[in-house]
Design a protein around this motif. Sequence first.
Motif, PDB file in Angstrom:
ATOM      1  N   UNK A 131       0.842  -1.194   0.000  1.00  0.00           N
ATOM      2  CA  UNK A 131       0.000   0.000   0.000  1.00  0.00           C
ATOM      3  C   UNK A 131       0.882   1.250   0.000  1.00  0.00           C
ATOM      4  N   UNK A 132       0.703   2.123  -0.969  1.00  0.00           N
ATOM      5  CA  UNK A 132       1.543   3.334  -1.010  1.00  0.00           C
ATOM      6  C   UNK A 132       1.198   4.279   0.141  1.00  0.00           C
ATOM      7  N   UNK A 133       2.205   4.888   0.705  1.00  0.00           N
ATOM      8  CA  UNK A 133       2.015   5.824   1.807  1.00  0.00           C
ATOM      9  C   UNK A 133       2.539   7.187   1.391  1.00  0.00           C
ATOM     10  N   UNK A 134       2.062   8.191   2.073  1.00  0.00           N
ATOM     11  CA  UNK A 134       2.494   9.543   1.762  1.00  0.00           C
ATOM     12  C   UNK A 134       3.951   9.745   2.167  1.00  0.00           C
ATOM     13  N   UNK A 135       4.294   9.360   3.401  1.00  0.00           N
ATOM     14  CA  UNK A 135       5.661   9.461   3.899  1.00  0.00           C
ATOM     15  C   UNK A 135       6.044   8.106   4.487  1.00  0.00           C
ATOM     16  N   UNK A 136       6.511   7.167   3.660  1.00  0.00           N
ATOM     17  CA  UNK A 136       6.718   5.805   4.130  1.00  0.00           C
ATOM     18  C   UNK A 136       7.892   5.631   5.084  1.00  0.00           C
ATOM     19  N   UNK A 155      12.209   6.024   4.965  1.00  0.00           N
ATOM     20  CA  UNK A 155      13.201   5.444   4.069  1.00  0.00           C
ATOM     21  C   UNK A 155      13.658   4.054   4.518  1.00  0.00           C
ATOM     22  N   UNK A 156      13.849   3.873   5.812  1.00  0.00           N
ATOM     23  CA  UNK A 156      14.412   2.615   6.310  1.00  0.00           C
ATOM     24  C   UNK A 156      13.362   1.705   6.933  1.00  0.00           C
ATOM     25  N   UNK A 157      12.093   2.052   6.826  1.00  0.00           N
ATOM     26  CA  UNK A 157      11.039   1.240   7.415  1.00  0.00           C
ATOM     27  C   UNK A 157      10.826  -0.016   6.576  1.00  0.00           C
ATOM     28  N   UNK A 158      10.651  -1.142   7.238  1.00  0.00           N
ATOM     29  CA  UNK A 158      10.457  -2.406   6.533  1.00  0.00           C
ATOM     30  C   UNK A 158       9.091  -2.432   5.867  1.00  0.00           C
ATOM     31  N   UNK A 159       9.033  -3.018   4.680  1.00  0.00           N
ATOM     32  CA  UNK A 159       7.765  -3.152   3.973  1.00  0.00           C
ATOM     33  C   UNK A 159       7.073  -4.469   4.304  1.00  0.00           C
ATOM     34  N   UNK A 160       7.646  -5.256   5.187  1.00  0.00           N
ATOM     35  CA  UNK A 160       7.074  -6.533   5.574  1.00  0.00           C
ATOM     36  C   UNK A 160       6.401  -6.382   6.930  1.00  0.00           C
ATOM     37  N   UNK A 161       5.180  -6.869   7.062  1.00  0.00           N
ATOM     38  CA  UNK A 161       4.463  -6.797   8.327  1.00  0.00           C
ATOM     39  C   UNK A 161       4.177  -8.215   8.805  1.00  0.00           C
ATOM     40  N   UNK A 162       3.954  -8.332  10.086  1.00  0.00           N
ATOM     41  CA  UNK A 162       3.653  -9.650  10.624  1.00  0.00           C
ATOM     42  C   UNK A 162       4.469  -9.937  11.859  1.00  0.00           C
ATOM     43  N   UNK A 163       4.580 -11.106  12.284  1.00  0.00           N
ATOM     44  CA  UNK A 163       4.263 -12.363  11.612  1.00  0.00           C
ATOM     45  C   UNK A 163       2.775 -12.729  11.729  1.00  0.00           C
ATOM     46  N   UNK A 164       2.301 -13.474  10.746  1.00  0.00           N
ATOM     47  CA  UNK A 164       0.958 -14.017  10.714  1.00  0.00           C
ATOM     48  C   UNK A 164       1.060 -15.531  10.668  1.00  0.00           C
ATOM     49  N   UNK A 165      -0.022 -16.197  11.045  1.00  0.00           N
ATOM     50  CA  UNK A 165      -0.060 -17.654  11.028  1.00  0.00           C
ATOM     51  C   UNK A 165      -0.871 -18.117   9.818  1.00  0.00           C
ATOM     52  N   UNK A 166      -0.355 -19.099   9.095  1.00  0.00           N
ATOM     53  CA  UNK A 166      -1.069 -19.659   7.951  1.00  0.00           C
ATOM     54  C   UNK A 166      -2.193 -20.532   8.485  1.00  0.00           C
ATOM     55  N   UNK A 167      -3.429 -20.201   8.069  1.00  0.00           N
ATOM     56  CA  UNK A 167      -4.581 -20.992   8.507  1.00  0.00           C
ATOM     57  C   UNK A 167      -4.928 -22.047   7.454  1.00  0.00           C
TER      58      UNK A 167
END
Length: 108
Positions: free
Chosen positions: A44-49, A51-63
């Motif tokens: 998802x594009x952000x206005x001010x993302x 520079x060094x912020x990770x683009x990966x979120x989680x962890x999530x569990x596979x259901x």
Amino acid sequence: MEEFRNDAYENAKIYKEKTKRWHDKQILRRDFEPGQQVLLFNSRPRLFPGKLKSQWSGPFTVKTVYPHGAIELKCNNGQTFKVNGQRVKHYFGSEVRHMDNIPLGEPK
């Protein structure tokens, strides 16, 4: 004139086949199983993302793993949602490797 059109058609066909082969080679096959931990790519594009912020979120569990690459993920709060399998990668945990401290003396 018809010969040039046929040649252009054949060249375009060859180019498309080569491009498809190259694209298919770039796709990584990842196999997931229910219960595994994964990270989700946040596109998802952000206005001010940041520079060094990770683009990966989680962890999530596979259901659930569906055919053709769809995966159902479960959040920590119990909410579930489906995503494309190409948007997730394996999460191996936050293993912090501890390094041994080697005391350095004065040089001689």
